[in-house]
Design an enzyme around this catalytic site. Structure first.
Site, short mmCIF file in Angstrom:
data_model
loop_
_atom_site.label_atom_id
_atom_site.label_comp_id
_atom_site.label_asym_id
_atom_site.label_seq_id
_atom_site.Cartn_x
_atom_site.Cartn_y
_atom_site.Cartn_z
N GLU A 83 41.77 39.38 37.10
CA GLU A 83 43.04 39.96 37.54
C GLU A 83 44.22 39.70 36.60
O GLU A 83 45.17 38.97 36.95
CB GLU A 83 43.39 39.45 38.94
CG GLU A 83 42.34 39.78 39.98
CD GLU A 83 42.79 39.45 41.40
OE1 GLU A 83 43.80 38.75 41.56
OE2 GLU A 83 42.14 39.92 42.35
N ARG B 154 29.42 34.03 41.71
CA ARG B 154 30.49 34.14 40.72
C ARG B 154 31.39 32.91 40.82
O ARG B 154 31.89 32.60 41.90
CB ARG B 154 31.29 35.42 40.96
CG ARG B 154 32.50 35.54 40.06
CD ARG B 154 33.17 36.91 40.16
NE ARG B 154 34.39 36.91 39.38
CZ ARG B 154 35.62 36.99 39.89
NH1 ARG B 154 35.81 37.12 41.20
NH2 ARG B 154 36.67 36.95 39.11
N GLU C 133 35.38 40.85 44.04
CA GLU C 133 36.02 40.12 45.14
C GLU C 133 36.41 41.11 46.23
O GLU C 133 36.94 42.19 45.92
CB GLU C 133 37.31 39.41 44.70
CG GLU C 133 37.11 38.12 43.97
CD GLU C 133 38.43 37.48 43.56
OE1 GLU C 133 39.43 37.63 44.28
OE2 GLU C 133 38.45 36.84 42.50
N ASN D 251 38.39 43.89 41.89
CA ASN D 251 38.66 43.17 43.13
C ASN D 251 39.45 44.12 44.01
O ASN D 251 40.50 44.62 43.61
CB ASN D 251 39.50 41.92 42.86
CG ASN D 251 38.71 40.86 42.08
OD1 ASN D 251 37.50 41.00 41.88
ND2 ASN D 251 39.39 39.81 41.66
N HIS E 284 40.23 32.15 35.17
CA HIS E 284 40.74 32.45 36.51
C HIS E 284 41.98 31.59 36.73
O HIS E 284 42.04 30.75 37.60
CB HIS E 284 39.65 32.18 37.57
CG HIS E 284 39.89 32.88 38.88
ND1 HIS E 284 38.94 33.68 39.50
CD2 HIS E 284 40.95 32.91 39.71
CE1 HIS E 284 39.42 34.15 40.64
NE2 HIS E 284 40.64 33.69 40.79
N TYR F 135 41.31 44.48 47.71
CA TYR F 135 41.78 43.88 48.95
C TYR F 135 42.54 44.87 49.84
O TYR F 135 42.27 44.97 51.02
CB TYR F 135 42.67 42.67 48.65
CG TYR F 135 41.87 41.47 48.16
CD1 TYR F 135 41.23 40.62 49.05
CD2 TYR F 135 41.73 41.20 46.80
CE1 TYR F 135 40.48 39.54 48.62
CE2 TYR F 135 40.98 40.11 46.36
CZ TYR F 135 40.36 39.29 47.28
OH TYR F 135 39.60 38.23 46.84
C1 FCB Z 1 42.61 37.24 44.42
C2 FCB Z 1 42.27 36.05 43.54
C3 FCB Z 1 41.47 34.98 44.23
C4 FCB Z 1 41.94 34.77 45.65
C5 FCB Z 1 42.00 36.08 46.38
C6 FCB Z 1 42.40 35.94 47.84
O1 FCB Z 1 43.74 37.87 43.95
O2 FCB Z 1 41.52 36.49 42.43
O3 FCB Z 1 41.54 33.81 43.46
O4 FCB Z 1 43.12 34.09 45.66
O5 FCB Z 1 42.90 36.92 45.75
#
Ligand code: FCB
Length: 451
Positions: free
Chosen positions: A175, A86, A361, A301, A130, A303
Protein backbone atom coordinates in the site's frame (compact mmCIF):
# COMPACT_ATOMS: atom_id res chain seq x y z
CA UNK A 1 -26.48 -11.95 -4.75
CA UNK A 2 -24.24 -11.05 -1.83
CA UNK A 3 -26.74 -11.49 0.94
CA UNK A 4 -25.28 -13.24 3.95
CA UNK A 5 -27.35 -16.46 3.95
CA UNK A 6 -26.56 -17.13 0.27
CA UNK A 7 -22.90 -16.25 0.73
CA UNK A 8 -22.61 -18.67 3.63
CA UNK A 9 -23.63 -21.47 1.26
CA UNK A 10 -20.50 -20.89 -0.78
CA UNK A 11 -18.09 -23.82 -1.09
CA UNK A 12 -14.39 -23.98 -1.65
CA UNK A 13 -15.11 -26.15 -4.66
CA UNK A 14 -16.85 -23.14 -6.24
CA UNK A 15 -13.30 -21.84 -6.77
CA UNK A 16 -10.65 -23.40 -9.02
CA UNK A 17 -8.53 -26.12 -7.39
CA UNK A 18 -5.32 -24.08 -7.79
CA UNK A 19 -6.78 -21.00 -6.07
CA UNK A 20 -4.49 -19.75 -3.26
CA UNK A 21 -6.07 -19.45 0.17
CA UNK A 22 -4.27 -17.47 2.80
CA UNK A 23 -4.22 -15.03 5.63
CA UNK A 24 -2.05 -11.94 6.08
CA UNK A 25 -0.09 -10.28 8.86
CA UNK A 26 2.69 -7.70 9.07
CA UNK A 27 5.83 -7.50 11.17
CA UNK A 28 5.30 -4.40 13.29
CA UNK A 29 1.69 -5.27 13.97
CA UNK A 30 2.37 -8.69 15.49
CA UNK A 31 6.04 -9.36 16.29
CA UNK A 32 6.80 -7.29 19.39
CA UNK A 33 10.33 -7.98 20.69
CA UNK A 34 11.47 -4.61 19.39
CA UNK A 35 14.73 -4.73 21.32
CA UNK A 36 15.71 -8.30 20.54
CA UNK A 37 18.11 -9.81 18.06
CA UNK A 38 19.87 -6.48 17.56
CA UNK A 39 16.82 -4.96 15.86
CA UNK A 40 17.21 -1.25 15.15
CA UNK A 41 14.62 1.41 15.84
CA UNK A 42 11.85 1.79 13.26
CA UNK A 43 9.83 4.88 12.41
CA UNK A 44 6.86 3.25 14.14
CA UNK A 45 8.76 2.86 17.43
CA UNK A 46 9.60 6.55 17.29
CA UNK A 47 6.10 7.61 16.21
CA UNK A 48 4.37 5.59 18.93
CA UNK A 49 6.57 7.20 21.59
CA UNK A 50 5.19 10.65 20.69
CA UNK A 51 2.22 11.63 22.89
CA UNK A 52 -1.14 11.75 21.13
CA UNK A 53 -0.12 9.77 18.06
CA UNK A 54 -1.73 6.44 18.96
CA UNK A 55 -5.33 6.35 20.10
CA UNK A 56 -4.68 4.18 23.16
CA UNK A 57 -1.11 5.44 23.65
CA UNK A 58 0.18 1.96 22.86
CA UNK A 59 2.88 0.64 20.53
CA UNK A 60 4.01 -2.54 18.83
CA UNK A 61 6.64 -3.15 21.51
CA UNK A 62 4.93 -6.37 22.59
CA UNK A 63 1.98 -6.68 20.17
CA UNK A 64 1.11 -10.39 19.76
CA UNK A 65 4.59 -11.47 20.88
CA UNK A 66 4.73 -13.35 17.61
CA UNK A 67 8.54 -13.17 17.65
CA UNK A 68 8.41 -15.78 20.42
CA UNK A 69 5.07 -17.42 19.72
CA UNK A 70 5.38 -17.93 15.97
CA UNK A 71 5.22 -21.74 16.08
CA UNK A 72 1.82 -21.53 17.78
CA UNK A 73 0.68 -18.90 15.27
CA UNK A 74 1.74 -20.97 12.29
CA UNK A 75 -0.04 -23.97 13.83
CA UNK A 76 -3.13 -21.79 13.98
CA UNK A 77 -2.79 -20.79 10.32
CA UNK A 78 -2.35 -24.42 9.40
CA UNK A 79 -5.43 -25.41 11.39
CA UNK A 80 -7.47 -22.92 9.35
CA UNK A 81 -6.65 -24.93 6.26
CA UNK A 82 -4.99 -22.10 4.34
CA UNK A 83 -2.20 -23.05 1.95
CA UNK A 84 -0.43 -19.68 1.93
CA UNK A 85 0.68 -17.21 4.57
CA UNK A 86 1.52 -13.58 3.86
CA UNK A 87 3.88 -11.94 6.32
CA UNK A 88 6.31 -9.05 6.21
CA UNK A 89 9.96 -8.66 7.01
CA UNK A 90 11.03 -5.95 9.44
CA UNK A 91 13.80 -4.04 7.70
CA UNK A 92 15.31 -2.90 11.08
CA UNK A 93 15.78 -6.56 12.05
CA UNK A 94 17.89 -7.08 8.95
CA UNK A 95 19.75 -3.77 8.82
CA UNK A 96 19.37 -1.88 12.12
CA UNK A 97 20.49 1.38 10.53
CA UNK A 98 18.98 0.64 7.13
CA UNK A 99 22.34 0.00 5.49
CA UNK A 100 25.26 -2.37 5.74
CA UNK A 101 25.57 -6.11 6.15
CA UNK A 102 22.59 -8.20 7.18
CA UNK A 103 22.20 -9.05 10.82
CA UNK A 104 22.48 -12.79 11.40
CA UNK A 105 19.89 -12.91 14.18
CA UNK A 106 17.31 -11.18 12.00
CA UNK A 107 17.93 -13.30 8.95
CA UNK A 108 17.91 -16.43 11.12
CA UNK A 109 14.57 -15.47 12.61
CA UNK A 110 12.91 -15.19 9.21
CA UNK A 111 14.59 -18.34 7.99
CA UNK A 112 13.15 -20.30 10.92
CA UNK A 113 9.77 -18.69 10.34
CA UNK A 114 9.80 -19.61 6.66
CA UNK A 115 10.93 -23.15 7.41
CA UNK A 116 8.05 -23.34 9.88
CA UNK A 117 5.65 -22.36 7.09
CA UNK A 118 7.03 -24.91 4.68
CA UNK A 119 6.82 -27.68 7.29
CA UNK A 120 3.16 -26.85 7.72
CA UNK A 121 2.29 -26.72 4.04
CA UNK A 122 1.98 -22.92 4.02
CA UNK A 123 3.38 -21.21 0.93
CA UNK A 124 5.34 -18.18 2.17
CA UNK A 125 4.38 -14.81 0.67
CA UNK A 126 6.89 -12.25 1.90
CA UNK A 127 6.29 -8.50 1.85
CA UNK A 128 9.54 -6.57 2.00
CA UNK A 129 8.10 -3.27 3.16
CA UNK A 130 5.02 -3.04 5.33
CA UNK A 131 5.79 0.39 6.74
CA UNK A 132 8.54 -0.19 9.32
CA UNK A 133 11.38 1.90 7.90
CA UNK A 134 14.61 1.99 9.95
CA UNK A 135 14.57 5.27 11.88
CA UNK A 136 18.16 5.97 10.83
CA UNK A 137 17.00 6.27 7.21
CA UNK A 138 14.20 8.58 8.30
CA UNK A 139 16.76 10.74 10.09
CA UNK A 140 18.46 11.14 6.72
CA UNK A 141 15.17 12.19 5.09
CA UNK A 142 13.41 8.85 4.63
CA UNK A 143 11.37 8.16 1.50
CA UNK A 144 11.51 11.81 0.43
CA UNK A 145 15.17 11.20 -0.39
CA UNK A 146 16.18 9.29 -3.47
CA UNK A 147 18.98 7.58 -1.50
CA UNK A 148 16.34 5.55 0.33
CA UNK A 149 15.46 3.93 -2.99
CA UNK A 150 18.99 2.55 -3.27
CA UNK A 151 18.94 1.46 0.35
CA UNK A 152 15.70 -0.46 -0.26
CA UNK A 153 17.10 -2.24 -3.30
CA UNK A 154 20.18 -3.31 -1.29
CA UNK A 155 17.97 -4.51 1.54
CA UNK A 156 15.79 -6.48 -0.88
CA UNK A 157 18.88 -8.07 -2.39
CA UNK A 158 20.16 -9.09 1.03
CA UNK A 159 16.90 -10.65 2.13
CA UNK A 160 16.18 -12.46 -1.10
CA UNK A 161 19.69 -13.86 -1.32
CA UNK A 162 19.17 -15.47 2.06
CA UNK A 163 15.54 -16.58 1.76
CA UNK A 164 15.12 -16.92 -1.99
CA UNK A 165 15.86 -20.64 -1.98
CA UNK A 166 12.60 -21.19 -0.08
CA UNK A 167 10.45 -18.11 -0.61
CA UNK A 168 9.21 -17.80 -4.19
CA UNK A 169 6.52 -15.13 -3.75
CA UNK A 170 7.73 -11.61 -3.11
CA UNK A 171 5.77 -8.40 -2.61
CA UNK A 172 7.94 -5.28 -2.70
CA UNK A 173 5.61 -2.76 -1.03
CA UNK A 174 2.37 -2.86 0.85
CA UNK A 175 0.00 0.00 0.00
CA UNK A 176 2.32 2.80 -1.13
CA UNK A 177 -0.66 5.19 -0.98
CA UNK A 178 -0.76 4.76 2.80
CA UNK A 179 2.99 5.15 3.27
CA UNK A 180 2.92 8.31 1.20
CA UNK A 181 -0.31 10.04 2.16
CA UNK A 182 -1.08 8.80 5.68
CA UNK A 183 2.60 9.09 6.60
CA UNK A 184 3.56 12.31 4.81
CA UNK A 185 0.44 14.35 3.97
CA UNK A 186 -2.13 13.59 6.68
CA UNK A 187 0.62 12.71 9.14
CA UNK A 188 -1.54 10.25 11.06
CA UNK A 189 0.96 7.43 10.39
CA UNK A 190 4.72 7.35 10.87
CA UNK A 191 6.77 9.40 10.23
CA UNK A 192 3.98 11.90 10.94
CA UNK A 193 4.91 14.48 8.29
CA UNK A 194 2.29 16.89 6.93
CA UNK A 195 3.55 18.03 3.56
CA UNK A 196 1.55 17.16 0.47
CA UNK A 197 4.45 17.80 -1.91
CA UNK A 198 6.66 15.48 0.11
CA UNK A 199 3.99 12.77 -0.08
CA UNK A 200 3.99 13.02 -3.87
CA UNK A 201 7.75 12.62 -4.02
CA UNK A 202 7.51 9.69 -1.60
CA UNK A 203 5.05 7.97 -3.95
CA UNK A 204 7.53 8.26 -6.75
CA UNK A 205 10.40 6.88 -4.69
CA UNK A 206 8.30 3.97 -3.44
CA UNK A 207 7.29 3.05 -6.98
CA UNK A 208 10.82 3.49 -8.24
CA UNK A 209 12.24 1.32 -5.46
CA UNK A 210 9.70 -1.33 -6.40
CA UNK A 211 10.67 -1.24 -10.07
CA UNK A 212 14.40 -1.31 -9.37
CA UNK A 213 14.02 -4.15 -6.87
CA UNK A 214 12.13 -6.44 -9.26
CA UNK A 215 15.15 -7.53 -11.37
CA UNK A 216 17.32 -7.74 -8.26
CA UNK A 217 14.83 -10.10 -6.63
CA UNK A 218 14.64 -12.19 -9.80
CA UNK A 219 18.45 -12.39 -9.99
CA UNK A 220 18.68 -13.57 -6.38
CA UNK A 221 15.76 -15.95 -6.70
CA UNK A 222 15.40 -17.56 -10.11
CA UNK A 223 11.76 -18.39 -10.73
CA UNK A 224 10.57 -15.76 -8.26
CA UNK A 225 7.05 -14.43 -8.56
CA UNK A 226 7.31 -10.71 -7.85
CA UNK A 227 4.57 -8.13 -7.41
CA UNK A 228 3.43 -5.08 -5.49
CA UNK A 229 0.34 -4.66 -3.32
CA UNK A 230 -1.84 -1.58 -3.81
CA UNK A 231 -4.78 -0.37 -1.74
CA UNK A 232 -7.46 0.42 -4.30
CA UNK A 233 -10.99 1.73 -3.98
CA UNK A 234 -14.04 2.13 -6.18
CA UNK A 235 -14.84 5.84 -6.15
CA UNK A 236 -18.43 7.06 -6.29
CA UNK A 237 -19.96 10.49 -6.55
CA UNK A 238 -21.84 11.89 -3.58
CA UNK A 239 -24.58 13.14 -5.93
CA UNK A 240 -25.59 13.22 -9.59
CA UNK A 241 -24.29 16.75 -10.00
CA UNK A 242 -21.73 17.33 -12.72
CA UNK A 243 -19.40 18.85 -10.13
CA UNK A 244 -19.42 15.71 -7.99
CA UNK A 245 -18.99 13.48 -11.03
CA UNK A 246 -15.92 15.47 -11.99
CA UNK A 247 -14.64 15.15 -8.43
CA UNK A 248 -14.71 11.35 -8.84
CA UNK A 249 -12.32 11.62 -11.73
CA UNK A 250 -9.89 13.80 -9.79
CA UNK A 251 -10.01 11.67 -6.68
CA UNK A 252 -9.59 8.44 -8.63
CA UNK A 253 -6.54 9.97 -10.31
CA UNK A 254 -4.53 10.12 -7.10
CA UNK A 255 -6.12 7.22 -5.22
CA UNK A 256 -5.93 4.58 -7.96
CA UNK A 257 -4.53 5.64 -11.34
CA UNK A 258 -1.51 7.38 -9.79
CA UNK A 259 -0.20 3.87 -9.01
CA UNK A 260 -1.83 1.69 -11.63
CA UNK A 261 -0.89 3.87 -14.62
CA UNK A 262 2.89 4.09 -14.11
CA UNK A 263 3.10 0.43 -13.08
CA UNK A 264 1.46 -0.45 -16.39
CA UNK A 265 3.73 1.69 -18.53
CA UNK A 266 1.51 4.73 -18.96
CA UNK A 267 3.42 7.17 -16.80
CA UNK A 268 1.62 9.38 -14.30
CA UNK A 269 -1.94 10.34 -15.32
CA UNK A 270 -1.87 13.65 -17.20
CA UNK A 271 -5.03 15.03 -15.57
CA UNK A 272 -3.60 14.47 -12.08
CA UNK A 273 -0.20 15.90 -13.04
CA UNK A 274 -1.95 19.02 -14.27
CA UNK A 275 -3.76 19.40 -10.95
CA UNK A 276 -0.55 18.97 -9.00
CA UNK A 277 1.22 21.73 -10.90
CA UNK A 278 4.56 22.48 -9.25
CA UNK A 279 3.97 19.71 -6.73
CA UNK A 280 4.43 17.09 -9.43
CA UNK A 281 7.20 14.64 -8.54
CA UNK A 282 10.77 14.99 -9.69
CA UNK A 283 11.26 12.17 -12.15
CA UNK A 284 14.71 11.33 -13.51
CA UNK A 285 15.25 9.88 -17.00
CA UNK A 286 14.63 6.13 -16.91
CA UNK A 287 12.50 6.19 -13.76
CA UNK A 288 9.22 5.53 -15.52
CA UNK A 289 10.70 2.61 -17.47
CA UNK A 290 11.96 1.14 -14.21
CA UNK A 291 8.57 1.52 -12.52
CA UNK A 292 6.92 -0.23 -15.45
CA UNK A 293 9.15 -3.30 -15.16
CA UNK A 294 6.97 -6.32 -15.82
CA UNK A 295 5.78 -8.09 -12.67
CA UNK A 296 4.29 -11.55 -12.18
CA UNK A 297 1.14 -10.53 -10.35
CA UNK A 298 -0.68 -7.56 -8.91
CA UNK A 299 -1.63 -7.59 -5.22
CA UNK A 300 -4.77 -5.64 -4.34
CA UNK A 301 -6.01 -4.89 -0.83
CA UNK A 302 -9.72 -4.22 -0.86
CA UNK A 303 -11.60 -2.86 2.13
CA UNK A 304 -14.18 -0.25 1.07
CA UNK A 305 -15.45 2.11 -1.63
CA UNK A 306 -15.15 5.86 -1.24
CA UNK A 307 -17.67 8.55 -1.96
CA UNK A 308 -16.49 12.00 -2.91
CA UNK A 309 -17.91 15.46 -3.44
CA UNK A 310 -16.60 18.54 -5.15
CA UNK A 311 -14.89 20.77 -2.59
CA UNK A 312 -13.55 23.96 -4.15
CA UNK A 313 -10.42 25.14 -2.45
CA UNK A 314 -9.87 21.93 -0.53
CA UNK A 315 -6.39 20.69 -1.38
CA UNK A 316 -4.98 20.35 -4.88
CA UNK A 317 -7.75 17.95 -5.90
CA UNK A 318 -10.61 20.08 -4.56
CA UNK A 319 -12.44 16.97 -3.39
CA UNK A 320 -13.78 15.79 -0.08
CA UNK A 321 -14.62 12.26 1.06
CA UNK A 322 -18.15 12.09 2.39
CA UNK A 323 -19.89 9.44 4.46
CA UNK A 324 -22.99 8.23 2.70
CA UNK A 325 -25.82 7.66 5.14
CA UNK A 326 -27.80 4.47 5.51
CA UNK A 327 -25.09 2.08 4.41
CA UNK A 328 -23.65 -0.67 6.63
CA UNK A 329 -20.30 0.17 8.16
CA UNK A 330 -17.70 -1.66 10.23
CA UNK A 331 -16.68 -0.41 13.67
CA UNK A 332 -14.02 1.65 11.87
CA UNK A 333 -16.72 3.39 9.85
CA UNK A 334 -15.63 1.72 6.62
CA UNK A 335 -18.53 0.98 4.27
CA UNK A 336 -19.28 -2.71 3.82
CA UNK A 337 -19.61 -3.31 0.09
CA UNK A 338 -18.96 -6.69 -1.54
CA UNK A 339 -20.41 -5.16 -4.71
CA UNK A 340 -17.51 -2.69 -4.59
CA UNK A 341 -15.09 -5.60 -4.84
CA UNK A 342 -16.67 -6.76 -8.09
CA UNK A 343 -16.71 -3.21 -9.43
CA UNK A 344 -13.07 -2.58 -8.52
CA UNK A 345 -11.63 -5.85 -9.76
CA UNK A 346 -13.52 -5.86 -13.05
CA UNK A 347 -12.32 -2.30 -13.60
CA UNK A 348 -8.68 -3.19 -12.93
CA UNK A 349 -8.97 -6.22 -15.21
CA UNK A 350 -10.62 -4.23 -18.00
CA UNK A 351 -8.45 -1.12 -17.82
CA UNK A 352 -5.06 -2.73 -17.15
CA UNK A 353 -5.10 -6.52 -17.81
CA UNK A 354 -2.40 -6.87 -15.17
CA UNK A 355 -2.02 -10.65 -15.36
CA UNK A 356 -2.73 -12.70 -12.23
CA UNK A 357 -4.31 -10.70 -9.42
CA UNK A 358 -4.23 -11.67 -5.75
CA UNK A 359 -6.50 -10.18 -3.14
CA UNK A 360 -3.71 -9.77 -0.58
CA UNK A 361 -5.87 -8.25 2.18
CA UNK A 362 -9.56 -8.08 2.95
CA UNK A 363 -11.20 -7.98 6.35
CA UNK A 364 -13.19 -6.00 8.87
CA UNK A 365 -13.14 -4.74 12.45
CA UNK A 366 -15.96 -5.10 14.94
CA UNK A 367 -16.32 -4.70 18.68
CA UNK A 368 -15.55 -8.30 19.53
CA UNK A 369 -16.10 -9.67 22.99
CA UNK A 370 -14.77 -12.85 24.49
CA UNK A 371 -17.71 -14.65 26.08
CA UNK A 372 -17.60 -16.63 29.34
CA UNK A 373 -17.87 -19.75 27.18
CA UNK A 374 -14.56 -18.77 25.55
CA UNK A 375 -16.30 -18.04 22.25
CA UNK A 376 -16.14 -14.88 20.15
CA UNK A 377 -19.42 -14.75 18.25
CA UNK A 378 -18.32 -12.34 15.50
CA UNK A 379 -21.24 -12.94 13.15
CA UNK A 380 -20.66 -9.63 11.36
CA UNK A 381 -17.08 -10.52 10.46
CA UNK A 382 -18.24 -13.94 9.34
CA UNK A 383 -20.83 -12.32 7.06
CA UNK A 384 -18.29 -9.84 5.76
CA UNK A 385 -15.89 -12.65 4.92
CA UNK A 386 -18.48 -14.88 3.27
CA UNK A 387 -19.99 -12.00 1.27
CA UNK A 388 -16.59 -10.84 0.03
CA UNK A 389 -15.66 -14.37 -1.00
CA UNK A 390 -18.92 -14.53 -2.93
CA UNK A 391 -17.96 -11.23 -4.55
CA UNK A 392 -14.51 -12.57 -5.41
CA UNK A 393 -16.16 -15.56 -7.05
CA UNK A 394 -18.46 -13.27 -9.01
CA UNK A 395 -15.54 -11.11 -10.15
CA UNK A 396 -13.85 -14.25 -11.49
CA UNK A 397 -17.05 -15.26 -13.25
CA UNK A 398 -16.95 -11.86 -14.96
CA UNK A 399 -13.44 -12.53 -16.23
CA UNK A 400 -11.12 -11.26 -13.51
CA UNK A 401 -7.91 -13.28 -13.33
CA UNK A 402 -8.09 -13.57 -9.55
CA UNK A 403 -5.79 -16.32 -8.27
CA UNK A 404 -5.93 -16.08 -4.50
CA UNK A 405 -7.51 -14.57 -1.39
CA UNK A 406 -5.72 -13.58 1.82
CA UNK A 407 -7.87 -12.67 4.82
CA UNK A 408 -6.72 -9.80 7.00
CA UNK A 409 -5.80 -10.95 9.52
CA UNK A 410 -4.75 -14.19 11.15
CA UNK A 411 -4.63 -12.41 14.52
CA UNK A 412 -5.97 -9.32 16.21
CA UNK A 413 -3.00 -6.98 16.24
CA UNK A 414 -1.60 -3.47 16.59
CA UNK A 415 -3.76 -1.45 14.21
CA UNK A 416 -1.39 1.47 13.64
CA UNK A 417 -2.78 4.82 14.85
CA UNK A 418 -5.77 2.99 16.35
CA UNK A 419 -3.53 0.90 18.61
CA UNK A 420 -5.27 -2.16 20.01
CA UNK A 421 -8.74 -0.60 19.83
CA UNK A 422 -9.46 -2.25 16.48
CA UNK A 423 -9.59 -6.00 16.14
CA UNK A 424 -9.30 -7.41 12.62
CA UNK A 425 -8.36 -11.01 13.44
CA UNK A 426 -9.97 -14.30 12.61
CA UNK A 427 -8.38 -15.10 15.95
CA UNK A 428 -9.01 -13.15 19.12
CA UNK A 429 -5.89 -12.21 21.05
CA UNK A 430 -6.32 -11.77 24.78
CA UNK A 431 -3.43 -9.34 25.15
CA UNK A 432 -2.83 -9.65 28.93
CA UNK A 433 -2.33 -13.42 28.63
CA UNK A 434 -1.46 -13.63 24.89
CA UNK A 435 -4.00 -16.41 24.58
CA UNK A 436 -5.36 -16.97 21.04
CA UNK A 437 -9.04 -17.92 20.59
CA UNK A 438 -10.40 -18.70 17.16
CA UNK A 439 -13.46 -16.53 16.52
CA UNK A 440 -16.66 -17.79 14.91
CA UNK A 441 -15.44 -16.25 11.63
CA UNK A 442 -12.17 -18.19 11.88
CA UNK A 443 -14.09 -21.39 12.60
CA UNK A 444 -16.26 -20.75 9.54
CA UNK A 445 -13.23 -20.06 7.32
CA UNK A 446 -11.67 -23.34 8.55
CA UNK A 447 -14.88 -25.30 7.82
CA UNK A 448 -15.07 -23.65 4.39
CA UNK A 449 -11.45 -24.50 3.60
CA UNK A 450 -11.63 -28.07 4.90
CA UNK A 451 -14.83 -28.95 3.07
C1 FCB B 1 -4.36 -2.07 5.63
C2 FCB B 1 -2.96 -2.39 6.12
C3 FCB B 1 -2.90 -3.44 7.20
C4 FCB B 1 -4.04 -3.28 8.18
C5 FCB B 1 -5.36 -3.18 7.45
C6 FCB B 1 -6.56 -3.09 8.38
O1 FCB B 1 -4.39 -0.80 5.10
O2 FCB B 1 -2.18 -2.85 5.03
O3 FCB B 1 -1.65 -3.38 7.81
O4 FCB B 1 -3.80 -2.21 9.00
O5 FCB B 1 -5.34 -2.07 6.62
Amino acid sequence: MFDAPTARQLRRTDFPPDFRWGCSTSSYQIEGAVDEGGRGESIWDRFCAQPGRIRDASSGAVACDHYHRWPEDLDLAQSLGVNAYRFSIAWPRIQPSGRGPGLQAGLDFYERLVDGMLERGLQPWATLYHWDLPQALQDAGGWVQRETVDAFVDYADLVVRRLGDRVRHWITHNEPWCTAFLGHAEGCHAPGVQDFGAAIQVCHHLLLSHGLAVPVIRAACPGAQVGITLSLHPIHAASDSAADQAAVQRHDGLRNRWFLDPLHGRGYPADTLALLGDRAPQVAPGDLQAIATRTDFLGVNYYFPEEVADAPGQGPLATRVVEREGVPRTAFGWEVSPEGLVELFTRVQRDYTPGPIYLTENGSTWDDTLGPDDQVPDEQRLDYLARHLAAAREAMRQGVLLKGYFAWSLLDNFEWAEGYTRRFGLTYVDYPTQRRILKASGQWYARFLHA
